[in-house]
Scaffold this motif. Sequence first.
Motif, PDB file in Angstrom:
ATOM      1  N   LYS A   1       0.829  -1.214   0.000  1.00 11.46           N
ATOM      2  CA  LYS A   1       0.000   0.000   0.000  1.00 11.46           C
ATOM      3  C   LYS A   1       0.861   1.261   0.000  1.00 11.46           C
ATOM      4  O   LYS A   1       0.407   2.332  -0.417  1.00 11.46           O
ATOM      5  CB  LYS A   1      -0.928   0.009   1.210  1.00 11.46           C
ATOM      6  CG  LYS A   1      -0.202   0.021   2.556  1.00 11.46           C
ATOM      7  CD  LYS A   1      -1.154  -0.113   3.708  1.00 11.46           C
ATOM      8  CE  LYS A   1      -0.411  -0.176   5.045  1.00 11.46           C
ATOM      9  NZ  LYS A   1      -1.333  -0.381   6.187  1.00 11.46           N
ATOM     10  N   ASN A   2       2.112   1.122   0.451  1.00 13.22           N
ATOM     11  CA  ASN A   2       3.020   2.266   0.464  1.00 13.22           C
ATOM     12  C   ASN A   2       3.925   2.321  -0.764  1.00 13.22           C
ATOM     13  O   ASN A   2       4.779   3.206  -0.863  1.00 13.22           O
ATOM     14  CB  ASN A   2       3.898   2.211   1.732  1.00 13.22           C
ATOM     15  CG  ASN A   2       3.064   2.236   3.007  1.00 13.22           C
ATOM     16  OD1 ASN A   2       2.092   2.981   3.106  1.00 13.22           O
ATOM     17  ND2 ASN A   2       3.440   1.417   3.981  1.00 13.22           N
ATOM     18  N   ASN A   3       3.733   1.387  -1.688  1.00 16.87           N
ATOM     19  CA  ASN A   3       4.564   1.351  -2.893  1.00 16.87           C
ATOM     20  C   ASN A   3       4.098   2.409  -3.888  1.00 16.87           C
ATOM     21  O   ASN A   3       2.897   2.538  -4.138  1.00 16.87           O
ATOM     22  CB  ASN A   3       4.487  -0.044  -3.523  1.00 16.87           C
ATOM     23  CG  ASN A   3       5.527  -0.260  -4.593  1.00 16.87           C
ATOM     24  OD1 ASN A   3       5.539   0.424  -5.604  1.00 16.87           O
ATOM     25  ND2 ASN A   3       6.392  -1.241  -4.367  1.00 16.87           N
ATOM     26  N   PRO A   4       5.010   3.171  -4.488  1.00 20.77           N
ATOM     27  CA  PRO A   4       4.602   4.213  -5.446  1.00 20.77           C
ATOM     28  C   PRO A   4       3.838   3.677  -6.654  1.00 20.77           C
ATOM     29  O   PRO A   4       3.042   4.403  -7.255  1.00 20.77           O
ATOM     30  CB  PRO A   4       5.938   4.842  -5.872  1.00 20.77           C
ATOM     31  CG  PRO A   4       6.895   4.492  -4.785  1.00 20.77           C
ATOM     32  CD  PRO A   4       6.462   3.188  -4.235  1.00 20.77           C
ATOM     33  N   ASP A   5       4.069   2.400  -7.027  1.00 22.90           N
ATOM     34  CA  ASP A   5       3.365   1.833  -8.179  1.00 22.90           C
ATOM     35  C   ASP A   5       1.865   1.733  -7.952  1.00 22.90           C
ATOM     36  O   ASP A   5       1.090   1.669  -8.916  1.00 22.90           O
ATOM     37  CB  ASP A   5       3.916   0.441  -8.498  1.00 22.90           C
ATOM     38  CG  ASP A   5       5.342   0.499  -9.042  1.00 22.90           C
ATOM     39  OD1 ASP A   5       5.709   1.559  -9.576  1.00 22.90           O
ATOM     40  OD2 ASP A   5       6.070  -0.503  -8.907  1.00 22.90           O
ATOM     41  N   PHE A   6       1.455   1.707  -6.689  1.00 22.10           N
ATOM     42  CA  PHE A   6       0.029   1.594  -6.373  1.00 22.10           C
ATOM     43  C   PHE A   6      -0.534   2.915  -5.848  1.00 22.10           C
ATOM     44  O   PHE A   6      -1.577   2.940  -5.200  1.00 22.10           O
ATOM     45  CB  PHE A   6      -0.197   0.476  -5.349  1.00 22.10           C
ATOM     46  CG  PHE A   6       0.193  -0.880  -5.863  1.00 22.10           C
ATOM     47  CD1 PHE A   6      -0.691  -1.619  -6.625  1.00 22.10           C
ATOM     48  CD2 PHE A   6       1.451  -1.413  -5.594  1.00 22.10           C
ATOM     49  CE1 PHE A   6      -0.339  -2.868  -7.109  1.00 22.10           C
ATOM     50  CE2 PHE A   6       1.813  -2.655  -6.073  1.00 22.10           C
ATOM     51  CZ  PHE A   6       0.922  -3.385  -6.835  1.00 22.10           C
ATOM     52  N   SER A   7       0.149   3.990  -6.136  1.00 18.07           N
ATOM     53  CA  SER A   7      -0.304   5.316  -5.713  1.00 18.07           C
ATOM     54  C   SER A   7      -1.506   5.761  -6.554  1.00 18.07           C
ATOM     55  O   SER A   7      -1.602   5.469  -7.748  1.00 18.07           O
ATOM     56  CB  SER A   7       0.833   6.322  -5.849  1.00 18.07           C
ATOM     57  OG  SER A   7       0.374   7.632  -5.604  1.00 18.07           O
ATOM     58  N   LEU A   8      -2.409   6.489  -5.911  1.00 17.39           N
ATOM     59  CA  LEU A   8      -3.586   7.030  -6.603  1.00 17.39           C
ATOM     60  C   LEU A   8      -3.379   8.485  -7.003  1.00 17.39           C
ATOM     61  O   LEU A   8      -4.349   9.201  -7.272  1.00 17.39           O
ATOM     62  CB  LEU A   8      -4.818   6.914  -5.703  1.00 17.39           C
ATOM     63  CG  LEU A   8      -5.298   5.496  -5.393  1.00 17.39           C
ATOM     64  CD1 LEU A   8      -6.511   5.531  -4.460  1.00 17.39           C
ATOM     65  CD2 LEU A   8      -5.640   4.740  -6.670  1.00 17.39           C
ATOM     66  N   ALA A   9      -2.118   8.904  -7.067  1.00 16.17           N
ATOM     67  CA  ALA A   9      -1.838  10.296  -7.422  1.00 16.17           C
ATOM     68  C   ALA A   9      -2.356  10.645  -8.812  1.00 16.17           C
ATOM     69  O   ALA A   9      -2.760  11.785  -9.071  1.00 16.17           O
ATOM     70  CB  ALA A   9      -0.329  10.557  -7.342  1.00 16.17           C
ATOM     71  N   HIS A  10      -2.380   9.644  -9.716  1.00 13.84           N
ATOM     72  CA  HIS A  10      -2.850   9.884 -11.081  1.00 13.84           C
ATOM     73  C   HIS A  10      -4.247   9.302 -11.315  1.00 13.84           C
ATOM     74  O   HIS A  10      -4.665   9.170 -12.465  1.00 13.84           O
ATOM     75  CB  HIS A  10      -1.865   9.288 -12.089  1.00 13.84           C
ATOM     76  CG  HIS A  10      -0.489   9.859 -11.980  1.00 13.84           C
ATOM     77  ND1 HIS A  10      -0.167  11.143 -12.404  1.00 13.84           N
ATOM     78  CD2 HIS A  10       0.666   9.335 -11.480  1.00 13.84           C
ATOM     79  CE1 HIS A  10       1.111  11.374 -12.176  1.00 13.84           C
ATOM     80  NE2 HIS A  10       1.641  10.291 -11.609  1.00 13.84           N
ATOM     81  N   GLY A  11      -4.931   8.937 -10.233  1.00 16.40           N
ATOM     82  CA  GLY A  11      -6.300   8.446 -10.352  1.00 16.40           C
ATOM     83  C   GLY A  11      -6.377   6.949 -10.606  1.00 16.40           C
ATOM     84  O   GLY A  11      -5.371   6.265 -10.836  1.00 16.40           O
TER      85      GLY A  11
END
Length: 333
Positions: free
Chosen positions: A185-195
């Motif tokens: 959940k803290n991995n950047p690949d699973f970030s919702l920054a780009h929706g």
Amino acid sequence: MMIPDYLAFTRYQDKRLLPLIYLILLVLWGLLWKNNGYALNQEDAGALSGIVAIVLFYLIHDLKAYWMYKGAVRGVDLTGFSAKPLSRITDFCCCPLMVCAVTALGCWLLVSYGFALLASRYAILGLYCLLPLLLYLIFRALRVVYIRQLSRVREQVPRLTLYRYTACFVLINSALNLLTVSPLKNNPDFSLAHGWLSPQLTVAMFILCGVVFSISLLFARWSKKYLFFGRMFLQEIDFSFSAAVPCASLQTQPLALRLVGFVTLQMLWIVAINALLALLSVELPFSLYFLICYLPANACYFLHLYWQWHTDFMTACDMYLRWSVIDKRATPW
């Protein structure tokens, strides 16, 4: 024919069991360590203890059936065990769910205090050396209890079905998967920054589901035919255990075609889920998001287990019928 001695057989078995426990925990803890950014700390005590408890459940869930099989076919001499019935308290405390719950609590305390008292690297090394040995000792103690339970005749044993049996293992496997992937959940690949519609998120989740599914299949290779054979002697299952095969037409298709179908379905499902979440403008915890995206893989895993264990059950039925005939011929008039 001379029947093998119990102590000699268990010594031979234990020489292979203990390294196997260390190997399994090395793989699972290693996955958790990698997914957590190559670090483990006191906050991971719950995940580490949960993994240990689930591994123990896999080891002891069918242990009684295994020893019933060994005793029924005279593969091991079990005549040296006391026929005195165990108390109800012992039976309750030694049931797999109770043992695993107590083990999870005890491991959580050990892991928490281990990380609190020692530096992370020393705590991990010490716990990895200690906890597999603890599982082995619990296994040895329960082995004696379950063998002594074999002499007790139980009436009105609830009948299992292969659907329930397989569903139980799929749920436990889902819990194990969730424990190992939750740090992502803290991995950047699973970030919702780009929706939700981010290609990076879609591809990362697709790869994650594929890797988790592959590892699950790798651990599902062990046959259950002798365990089903033992459960038939225990009268926990009968010939109606697996009446029909689900999606039988799909089972007959070539493996390559099934894999292509799974990959396509998994990708389309993730895209559809992401589009729906973007449309509804909602946020989900990573664990719940992973479980929803993993549903097609879980369905395929259920079918794979059912097909494999149905074949093992058919083999167990054949063995049971043949052994009944052989046993009658060996019995003096």
